[in-house]
Design a protein around this motif. Structure first.
Motif, PDB file in Angstrom:
ATOM      1  N   ARG A  64      43.623  41.793  36.295  1.00 29.85           N
ATOM      2  CA  ARG A  64      44.306  42.647  37.148  1.00 29.85           C
ATOM      3  C   ARG A  64      45.694  42.287  37.429  1.00 29.85           C
ATOM      4  NH1 ARG A  64      41.654  38.078  39.459  1.00 29.85           N
ATOM      5  NH2 ARG A  64      39.557  38.865  39.503  1.00 29.85           N
ATOM      6  N   TYR A 100      49.589  40.550  42.328  1.00 29.56           N
ATOM      7  CA  TYR A 100      49.028  40.528  43.830  1.00 29.56           C
ATOM      8  C   TYR A 100      49.580  39.634  44.511  1.00 29.56           C
ATOM      9  CZ  TYR A 100      45.439  37.245  42.156  1.00 29.56           C
ATOM     10  OH  TYR A 100      44.715  36.204  41.920  1.00 29.56           O
ATOM     11  N   ARG A 108      49.540  36.371  46.137  1.00 33.00           N
ATOM     12  CA  ARG A 108      48.816  35.269  45.780  1.00 33.00           C
ATOM     13  C   ARG A 108      48.785  34.479  47.126  1.00 33.00           C
ATOM     14  NH1 ARG A 108      46.927  33.527  41.182  1.00 33.00           N
ATOM     15  NH2 ARG A 108      48.695  34.121  39.821  1.00 33.00           N
ATOM     16  N   LEU A 160      46.138  35.007  49.810  1.00 34.64           N
ATOM     17  CA  LEU A 160      44.533  34.989  49.427  1.00 34.64           C
ATOM     18  C   LEU A 160      43.688  34.202  50.530  1.00 34.64           C
ATOM     19  CD1 LEU A 160      44.383  33.636  45.617  1.00 34.64           C
ATOM     20  CD2 LEU A 160      43.596  35.661  46.558  1.00 34.64           C
ATOM     21  N   VAL A 219      42.346  36.685  52.658  1.00 37.47           N
ATOM     22  CA  VAL A 219      41.386  37.441  52.061  1.00 37.47           C
ATOM     23  C   VAL A 219      40.065  36.409  52.184  1.00 37.47           C
ATOM     24  CG1 VAL A 219      40.375  38.141  49.837  1.00 37.47           C
ATOM     25  CG2 VAL A 219      42.668  38.769  50.487  1.00 37.47           C
ATOM     26  N   THR A 229      41.782  42.167  53.057  1.00 35.98           N
ATOM     27  CA  THR A 229      41.085  42.684  52.019  1.00 35.98           C
ATOM     28  C   THR A 229      41.720  42.610  50.544  1.00 35.98           C
ATOM     29  OG1 THR A 229      41.591  45.233  51.847  1.00 35.98           O
ATOM     30  CG2 THR A 229      39.734  44.356  52.939  1.00 35.98           C
ATOM     31  N   TYR A 230      41.241  42.397  49.583  1.00 33.17           N
ATOM     32  CA  TYR A 230      42.087  42.303  48.347  1.00 33.17           C
ATOM     33  C   TYR A 230      42.926  43.411  48.071  1.00 33.17           C
ATOM     34  CZ  TYR A 230      43.269  42.600  43.435  1.00 33.17           C
ATOM     35  OH  TYR A 230      43.936  42.792  42.013  1.00 33.17           O
ATOM     36  N   GLU A 231      42.678  44.599  48.466  1.00 28.40           N
ATOM     37  CA  GLU A 231      43.392  45.873  48.309  1.00 28.40           C
ATOM     38  C   GLU A 231      44.637  45.749  49.156  1.00 28.40           C
ATOM     39  OE1 GLU A 231      40.032  46.036  48.847  1.00 28.40           O
ATOM     40  OE2 GLU A 231      39.549  46.543  46.555  1.00 28.40           O
ATOM     41  N   VAL A 278      47.675  43.800  47.021  1.00 24.57           N
ATOM     42  CA  VAL A 278      47.945  44.097  45.796  1.00 24.57           C
ATOM     43  C   VAL A 278      49.547  44.466  45.979  1.00 24.57           C
ATOM     44  CG1 VAL A 278      47.820  45.762  44.085  1.00 24.57           C
ATOM     45  CG2 VAL A 278      45.594  44.829  44.780  1.00 24.57           C
ATOM     46  N   ASP A 285      43.200  31.607  42.214  1.00 25.13           N
ATOM     47  CA  ASP A 285      43.043  33.432  41.913  1.00 25.13           C
ATOM     48  C   ASP A 285      41.815  33.889  42.648  1.00 25.13           C
ATOM     49  OD1 ASP A 285      41.038  32.624  40.338  1.00 25.13           O
ATOM     50  OD2 ASP A 285      42.361  32.529  38.601  1.00 25.13           O
ATOM     51  N   LEU A 286      41.868  35.178  42.398  1.00 22.57           N
ATOM     52  CA  LEU A 286      41.042  36.091  43.154  1.00 22.57           C
ATOM     53  C   LEU A 286      39.480  35.736  42.913  1.00 22.57           C
ATOM     54  CD1 LEU A 286      40.606  38.405  45.210  1.00 22.57           C
ATOM     55  CD2 LEU A 286      40.429  39.797  43.277  1.00 22.57           C
ATOM     56  N   GLU A 313      36.562  34.504  45.335  1.00 27.44           N
ATOM     57  CA  GLU A 313      35.190  35.217  45.351  1.00 27.44           C
ATOM     58  C   GLU A 313      34.022  34.430  44.904  1.00 27.44           C
ATOM     59  OE1 GLU A 313      35.734  38.615  42.163  1.00 27.44           O
ATOM     60  OE2 GLU A 313      36.472  39.777  43.817  1.00 27.44           O
TER      61      GLU A 313
END
Lengths: 112, 813
Positions: free
Chosen positions: B39, B42, B44, B47, B50, B56-58, B61, B129-130, B134
């Motif tokens: 991806r 974004y 970082r 996070l 998030v 949210t991740y969106e 970005v 990282d994302l 997750e």
């Protein structure tokens, strides 16, 4: 070459409302403004494909029900800071009937 | 054609460097950007929000596909660079070679995984990282899941707070005697540990991990002193190491990180490096502010301008909501150093300044960090503070001799005072942006980027803008309802009443609306104000309602709807459940979910199926649950005296009576109730708009709670003796809110504006006012208590649910 076909009566759409037209290129939203102008555009917001036919209509714009993007009905373009747009289809109102240019649908289908 | 620039690493530093490059020299380079993550760039450092669910991740970005396209950046995300051939000037990946004229290495850092036995077990995670986020979120969804965070530094504590907010049991293991030892002294760390423990996070200091245990995956952590902490995941936040392997293998000079000079150039003149992989004068950086400074230098060097990276004092803030701490400079004790300390243990405030030869060397603050920027500017300027030493600890308010006005504190800041630490924006830059034409808060944010990274300085940024613009500054709330009018919500309501305006066009005409027909923001508000003011007279204008209230269901992201039948007081029975099950099967409804308000939600219903779904539910005796409405949502109840051995009153019965009294009414925003049968409060009545807590001697009525974007505990309105009174007071309160609150304000916001005392006066103390409110409410209910589903089933607004025409059924030409 234009090829206008009858898709319904102006009366079938409430003022400041919209109805959906099912086509081979997907759903097309047909809007009737407070001034009785009619516009047809793809029923999918350029942002996240929200159904524009379900949005609140104001002036010559509609606000998408999902994330409040405002789309100009006459151009299909997003307004304000947002960017993007959807396909629009020529329509006419004659004798209380709404006519849509089928060749524009065919052209869109060919382009897909 | 520009020169070829290859960038390895799509992180915050390289993203910022590219921004600067395209600003100063658009088109100078053809850029190819490699990123190990699949991806783009974004933010970082965001996070943590998030992880905690606050963003949210969106939302984090920083550069999307459109941005790369606009600047002609070829993106190669998810493609690992395996080598650099410096003699032929190419980088090597699995798919081949990519030539460069200039190369920027921005490979960032790697989390340090402590090599204890068991560190390779599934369930041991880093926080980088994302994907890590997750994995943590997946673990947090298991009921009763436990997390151990190893490392009590910035990152570890943010991870711990986020996991706790996601409902996990969290233990932090820290090897040092106190938390965040690089940024905090022992006293501030103690207050922080206490605050974390108050949120249910266990903090163990001087905890040495001996082993991570588990069969096939993580089950617990064994400490050297023999204690075992059970865990479903272990998050390693024990520091980072510069990722310099690629540079090292290419023969570039490296120490801990890739060595660079002041111009950010490595030992190869065609290769630059930026970010956490870099070592400059013996220092590797991990906070974002100096990396952004490096990014500026990289852009200048690439465009042939002279530039030098100079490290500056950096400050730290912890992004854990509710834990305010700030530290800057050097605050170790030492010979010749003096301290000024302020403690207010009860309020949890601690401030400490370390001085040397009349200058501030370091500052640590906990609990009240508003003056942090002021102290930081004094540290940076090495200012002599001997003259103001007596009152220094009290901050700029006192030093300025002014009153305790937050604006005065901001006004007293010098131009070089840092406002936004993430983006290195000082007060002077904001003022310069305003002088340069930025005339609003948004414009200033767009130009300077202040408060656009972690956001913790948003309030400060706003104050600087307000001060600089003076009378020209308009807070959005103080202006008109929307761009269609300069009248505020309150003014419009008063004028509707005073001038007896009875339709949307009338209001727009009389109040000189600037747009022809209003907009999606003012029309729903006007529709509500008219509906509330003229019950029985005003005809609801569906086209001025949001789609959910027009089709009596909630729109979902794919354009399908969710349907919630009413279950009075949360009570249902076998027949209703059977009818719901039948509907779910008949219409192939994909998801059936129990809601937080004790109702059943049918999700994924196609719009054209809605009337038929409602017809079947109606036939089983169920009506709309108004789960979509700015109106009464649900009344949540516990079982009360009916079943519970602690119950003091029939809470279920009262809940049903309240719901039957209030359903169908429209209000400025949604309205949620709960009735608990005893102070154990199982129905969670004290975070509702209106909550009843039954006690032996009657009913406590609570108002103004919330548990959404904001979390608010209710305040006690009064205690009443009978059920009838509880219903009467509730109706009066609801009507007062309906008649006075601004559209889209929940009761807690409205109460904050008008004051609880005024509400008490109208509803409790003044009996005449209460009776009148209740009478007006029940008059209005005569018109609004109609099941909208039944009306739609009978054919109202049928155009909403059927297509105008179906051209797919017409033979194709």
């Amino acid at each position: 070459m234009n090829d206008f076909i009858d898709i319904g009566a102006l009366e079938d759409i409430p003022s400041q409302g919209a109805r959906v037209l099912r086509t081979h290129v997907g759903c097309v939203a047909v809007f009737r403004t407070a001034e009785d102008e009619v516009f047809a555009l793809d029923d999918a917001c350029p942002h996240k494909k929200g159904p524009l036919s379900n949005g609140i209509q104001h002036g010559r714009s509609v606000t998408c029900p999902l994330h409040n993007w405002v789309i100009d009905l006459s151009t299909g373009r997003a307004t304000g800071a947002d960017e993007g747009g959807v396909a629009t289809y020529p329509v006419q109102v004659r004798g209380g009937r709404i006519l849509l240019d089928a060749s524009s649908l065919a052209a869109r289908l060919a382009a897909q | 054609m520009g020169q070829k620039l290859v960038v390895i690493g799509a992180g915050m530093a390289s993203g910022r460097a590219l921004e600067h490059l395209f600003e100063t020299a658009p088109g100078a380079y053809d850029v190819t950007l490699f990123g190990a993550e699949p991806r783009g760039n974004y933010n970082r450092i965001m996070l943590s929000p998030v992880l905690s669910g606050e963003k949210t991740y969106e939302e984090i970005v920083t550069h999307d596909a459109a941005w790369y396209a606009e600047h002609g950046v070829t993106t190669r995300f998810g493609e690992a660079v395996t080598g650099i051939d410096r003699t032929r000037k190419v980088v090597i990946t699995a798919t081949g070679e990519t030539p460069y004229d200039k190369l920027v290495i921005a490979t960032g850092s790697t989390p340090f995984i402590i090599p204890v036995p068991g560190h390779e077990l599934p369930g041991v995670l880093a926080y980088r990282d994302l994907d890590d986020v997750e994995a943590m979120l997946a673990a947090s969804r298991l009921p009763g899941a436990r997390a151990v965070v190893i490392g009590g530094g910035l990152l570890g504590l943010e991870a711990a707070a986020g996991l706790k907010m996601r409902g996990m049991e969290v233990t932090v293991l820290h090897i040092m005697p106190h938390l965040m030892e690089r940024q905090l002294d022992a006293s501030a760390a103690f207050l922080l540990a206490r605050a974390l423990e108050a949120r249910g996070i266990e903090v163990l200091c001087e905890a040495h991990t001996a082993e991570i245990r588990g069969q096939g995956r993580v089950e617990g952590v064994l400490l050297k002193d023999g204690r075992v902490i059970p865990a479903d995941i272990v998050v390693m936040a024990a520091g980072i190491r510069p990722s310099s392997a690629l540079a090292r293998e290419a023969g570039l000079a490296c120490n801990r990180g890739v060595l660079v000079d002041d111009a950010m150039v490595t030992s190869d003149e065609n290769i630059l490096a930026v970010g956490e992989c870099v070592e400059h004068e013996g220092v590797c950086y991990g906070l974002v502010a100096p990396l952004y400074d490096q990014a500026k230098v990289v852009a200048k060097t690439l465009t042939g301008q002279e530039a030098a990276f100079t490290p500056v004092e950096i400050s730290t803030k912890l992004k854990v909501t509710g834990c305010d701490l700030f530290s800057a400079g050097d605050f170790a004790e030492g010979p010749g150093r003096e301290e000024i300390v302020f403690r207010d243990a009860m309020r949890g405030v601690y401030k400490r300044l370390v001085l040397e030869e009349g200058r501030i060397l370091g500052a640590v603050m906990y609990g009240d960090t508003a003056d942090g920027g002021w102290f930081l500017s004094k540290i940076k300027a090495r200012e002599d503070i001997s003259e103001i030493r007596d009152t220094l600890i009290f901050g700029p308010n006192f030093a300025g001799g002014a009153t305790l006005d937050p604006m005065a504190a901001v006004a007293a800041l010098p131009d070089d005072a840092e406002i936004c630490g993430c983006n290195g924006v000082c007060k002077g830059q904001i003022i310069a942006a305003i002088d340069g034409g930025a005339k609003s808060l948004d414009a200033v944010k767009a130009v300077t980027k202040a408060s656009t990274s972690c956001g913790s300085c948003a309030g400060l940024t706003e104050k600087v803008v307000a001060l600089t613009l003076g009378d020209d500054f308009v807070l959005p709330a103080a202006s008109g309802m929307c761009k269609c009018t300069d009248h505020s919500h309150d003014e419009v309501r008063k004028l509707i009443r005073a001038q007896a305006l009875k339709s949307i066009p009338e209001v727009q005409q009389a109040l000189q609306w600037k747009s022809s027909g209003g907009c999606a923001s003012c029309r729903p508000a006007l529709n509500y104000y008219l509906l509330c003011e003229w019950p029985g007279e005003y005809e609801d204008h569906g086209k001025s309602r949001f789609i959910n209230e027009r089709v009596h269901a909630n729109i979902q992201k794919d354009g399908t709807y969710s349907v919630v039948p009413r279950m009075w007081g949360g009570i249902t029975n076998a027949a209703e459940l059977r009818a719901i099950a039948d509907v779910a099967e008949k219409f192939a409804i994909p998801t059936v979910k129990v809601t937080g308000g004790q109702r059943i939600d049918l999700l994924g219903v196609r719009k054209e199926d809605l009337p038929a779904v409602w017809a079947d539910l109606n036939a089983a005796g169920m009506v709309s649950g108004h789960a979509y409405a700015k109106g009464l949502r649900t009344v949540k109840t516990c079982v009360g005296t009916e079943h519970c051995r602690f119950g003091t009153q029939d809470s279920t019965g009262l809940g049903i009576k309240l719901e039957k009294a209030l359903w169908g009414a429209w209000s400025p925003h949604k309205f949620k109730l709960a009735v608990s049968g005893c102070p154990r409060n199982c129905a969670e009545a004290t975070c509702k708009d209106f909550g009843v807590v039954c006690v032996a001697e009657g009913y406590q009525l609570h108002v103004g709670g919330a548990a959404g974007l904001d979390v608010r505990q209710t305040e006690l309105l009064c205690t009443v003796k009978t059920e009838e009174e509880a219903i009467e007071y509730c109706a009066a309160f609801y009507q007062l809110y309906r008649e006075n609150a601004q559209y889209l304000h929940r009761p807690y916001k409205w109460i904050a504006k008008v004051g609880l005392d005024w509400v008490k006066q109208q509803v409790v103390e003044n009996e005449e006012s209460r009776k009148a409110l209740t009478a007006r409410f029940f008059h209005s209910q005569k018109f609004h208590q109609k099941d909208p589903w039944a009306e739609r089933v009978r054919g109202t607004d049928s155009h909403e649910f059927a297509p105008l025409a179906d051209l797919t059924q017409v033979a194709a030409e």
